[in-house]
Every structure is written in structure tokens, then in C-alpha cells.
Design a protein around this motif. Structure first.
Motif, PDB file in Angstrom:
ATOM      1  N   VAL A  43      -3.221   5.610  -2.098  1.00 43.73           N
ATOM      2  CA  VAL A  43      -1.777   5.659  -1.876  1.00 43.73           C
ATOM      3  C   VAL A  43      -1.411   4.414  -1.075  1.00 43.73           C
ATOM      4  CG1 VAL A  43       0.113   6.972  -0.866  1.00 43.73           C
ATOM      5  CG2 VAL A  43      -1.876   8.176  -1.809  1.00 43.73           C
ATOM      6  N   HIS A  44      -0.428   3.679  -1.546  1.00 37.59           N
ATOM      7  CA  HIS A  44       0.020   2.500  -0.812  1.00 37.59           C
ATOM      8  C   HIS A  44       1.031   2.926   0.249  1.00 37.59           C
ATOM      9  CE1 HIS A  44       0.800  -1.678   0.015  1.00 37.59           C
ATOM     10  NE2 HIS A  44       2.095  -1.544  -0.284  1.00 37.59           N
ATOM     11  N   LEU A  45       0.739   2.560   1.502  1.00 37.90           N
ATOM     12  CA  LEU A  45       1.561   2.984   2.627  1.00 37.90           C
ATOM     13  C   LEU A  45       2.092   1.767   3.372  1.00 37.90           C
ATOM     14  CD1 LEU A  45      -0.919   5.696   3.982  1.00 37.90           C
ATOM     15  CD2 LEU A  45       1.123   6.119   2.604  1.00 37.90           C
ATOM     16  N   VAL A  46       3.345   1.818   3.768  1.00 34.05           N
ATOM     17  CA  VAL A  46       3.950   0.732   4.530  1.00 34.05           C
ATOM     18  C   VAL A  46       4.635   1.302   5.760  1.00 34.05           C
ATOM     19  CG1 VAL A  46       5.605  -1.153   4.518  1.00 34.05           C
ATOM     20  CG2 VAL A  46       4.286  -0.649   2.453  1.00 34.05           C
ATOM     21  N   ALA A  75       6.341   4.683   4.588  1.00 31.80           N
ATOM     22  CA  ALA A  75       6.814   4.873   3.226  1.00 31.80           C
ATOM     23  C   ALA A  75       5.642   4.818   2.260  1.00 31.80           C
ATOM     24  CB  ALA A  75       7.836   3.800   2.876  1.00 31.80           C
ATOM     25  N   ALA A  76       5.551   5.832   1.423  1.00 32.51           N
ATOM     26  CA  ALA A  76       4.460   5.905   0.444  1.00 32.51           C
ATOM     27  C   ALA A  76       4.943   5.430  -0.918  1.00 32.51           C
ATOM     28  CB  ALA A  76       3.948   7.340   0.338  1.00 32.51           C
ATOM     29  N   SER A  77       3.996   4.926  -1.697  1.00 29.43           N
ATOM     30  CA  SER A  77       4.305   4.372  -3.018  1.00 29.43           C
ATOM     31  C   SER A  77       4.434   5.447  -4.080  1.00 29.43           C
ATOM     32  CB  SER A  77       3.212   3.377  -3.419  1.00 29.43           C
ATOM     33  OG  SER A  77       1.962   4.034  -3.458  1.00 29.43           O
ATOM     34  N   GLU A  78       4.175   6.695  -3.696  1.00 32.10           N
ATOM     35  CA  GLU A  78       4.253   7.783  -4.655  1.00 32.10           C
ATOM     36  C   GLU A  78       4.720   9.042  -3.934  1.00 32.10           C
ATOM     37  OE1 GLU A  78      -0.154   7.505  -5.241  1.00 32.10           O
ATOM     38  OE2 GLU A  78       0.017   9.699  -5.112  1.00 32.10           O
ATOM     39  N   ASN A 129       9.704  10.232   0.170  1.00 31.41           N
ATOM     40  CA  ASN A 129       8.284   9.855   0.219  1.00 31.41           C
ATOM     41  C   ASN A 129       7.949   9.151   1.525  1.00 31.41           C
ATOM     42  OD1 ASN A 129       8.002  10.850  -2.401  1.00 31.41           O
ATOM     43  ND2 ASN A 129       8.464   8.869  -3.309  1.00 31.41           N
ATOM     44  N   THR A 130       8.485   9.669   2.603  1.00 32.27           N
ATOM     45  CA  THR A 130       8.361   9.005   3.901  1.00 32.27           C
ATOM     46  C   THR A 130       7.975  10.006   4.994  1.00 32.27           C
ATOM     47  OG1 THR A 130       9.996   7.334   3.282  1.00 32.27           O
ATOM     48  CG2 THR A 130       9.556   7.602   5.630  1.00 32.27           C
ATOM     49  N   SER A 168      -6.172   6.844   2.596  1.00 31.25           N
ATOM     50  CA  SER A 168      -5.493   5.560   2.416  1.00 31.25           C
ATOM     51  C   SER A 168      -4.784   5.203   3.716  1.00 31.25           C
ATOM     52  CB  SER A 168      -4.469   5.639   1.284  1.00 31.25           C
ATOM     53  OG  SER A 168      -5.074   6.015   0.068  1.00 31.25           O
ATOM     54  N   GLY A 222      -2.198   2.426   5.932  1.00 30.03           N
ATOM     55  CA  GLY A 222      -1.219   1.363   5.926  1.00 30.03           C
ATOM     56  C   GLY A 222      -1.699   0.193   6.766  1.00 30.03           C
TER      57      GLY A 222
END
Length: 118
Positions: free
Chosen positions: A2-5, A23-26, A76-77, A107, A109
Motif C-alpha cells: 500500500v502506498h502511503l503518504v 493518505a493511502a493509494s487504495e 482513504n486517510t 507498508s 510511508g
């Protein structure tokens, strides 16, 4: 993965507040575990707070009553509201997602810096 920012970090005076976002990418609707961790200079990364897909939360003793974790599945946050900051809260704050209880690596960030200083 999961891409996390993460975002929301910054410089704040003691006693101040910040709200961190992850914020997640999914969709996080079914992600088992979303958590916030932090790593202070010269120290190991430590768990700060977690929220499970069913809403159950956990807090480290050092932040109970001052930090609040929440999740907005529609955005998704995951958020971390941090109040009554002290210099001991200075650290890089990381978000982690674990899809299932057996997703041991999870995963991560890239982190967001929180600095508490007068």
C-alpha cells in the motif's frame, strides 16, 4: 504494498497541536491495521497508536489522553491528532498499513517530521 503518504508535520511550540494525515493509494476499508509510529533521534522506532478495521484503537502509554487516531474510509486517510505537545514528542512520524494480522512487514510511508521547540 500500500502506498502511503504522510503530511501535516512541522515546527510547533510546546503545548501546541498538530494533525497528521496518512493518505493511502487504495481503499483502507478492509485494511486490518493502520498505525502511527515515531522515531526520535538516536532512538528506535516505536508504536504510537493503531486503529483496526473494526475501529478498535490502541495508544502507547506515553501518548494516552493527548493523541487521537481516526480513520476516514471514504478518503482513504488515517489521522493522528496530537495535542499538548512536548519536546519529547519530537520525532519523525511514520504511517504503517497491514492488510491482515499476518502481514508482519506491512507498508510504510516516508514519514513526516514533527519538531517541538520554543
Amino acid at each position: 504494498q500500500v502506498h502511503l503518504v504522510e503530511s501535516g508535520g512541522g515546527l510547533v511550540q510546546p503545548g501546541g497541536s498538530l494533525r497528521l494525515s496518512c493518505a493511502a493509494s487504495e481503499s483502507i476499508l478492509t485494511i486490518y491495521h493502520m498505525g502511527w509510529y515515531r522515531q526520535a533521534p538516536g532512538k528506535q522506532r516505536e508504536l504510537v497508536a493503531t486503529i483496526l478495521s473494526g475501529g478498535l484503537t490502541y495508544y502507547a502509554d506515553s501518548v494516552k489522553g493527548r493523541f487521537t487516531i481516526s480513520r476516514d474510509n471514504a478518503k482513504n486517510t488515517v489521522y493522528l491528532q496530537i495535542d499538548s505537545l512536548t519536546e519529547e514528542d519530537t520525532a519523525i512520524y511514520y504511517c504503517k498499513a497491514k492488510r491482515t494480522p499476518l502481514d508482519f512487514s506491512g507498508s510504510w510511508g516516508q514519514g513526516t517530521q514533527v519538531t517541538v521547540s520554543s
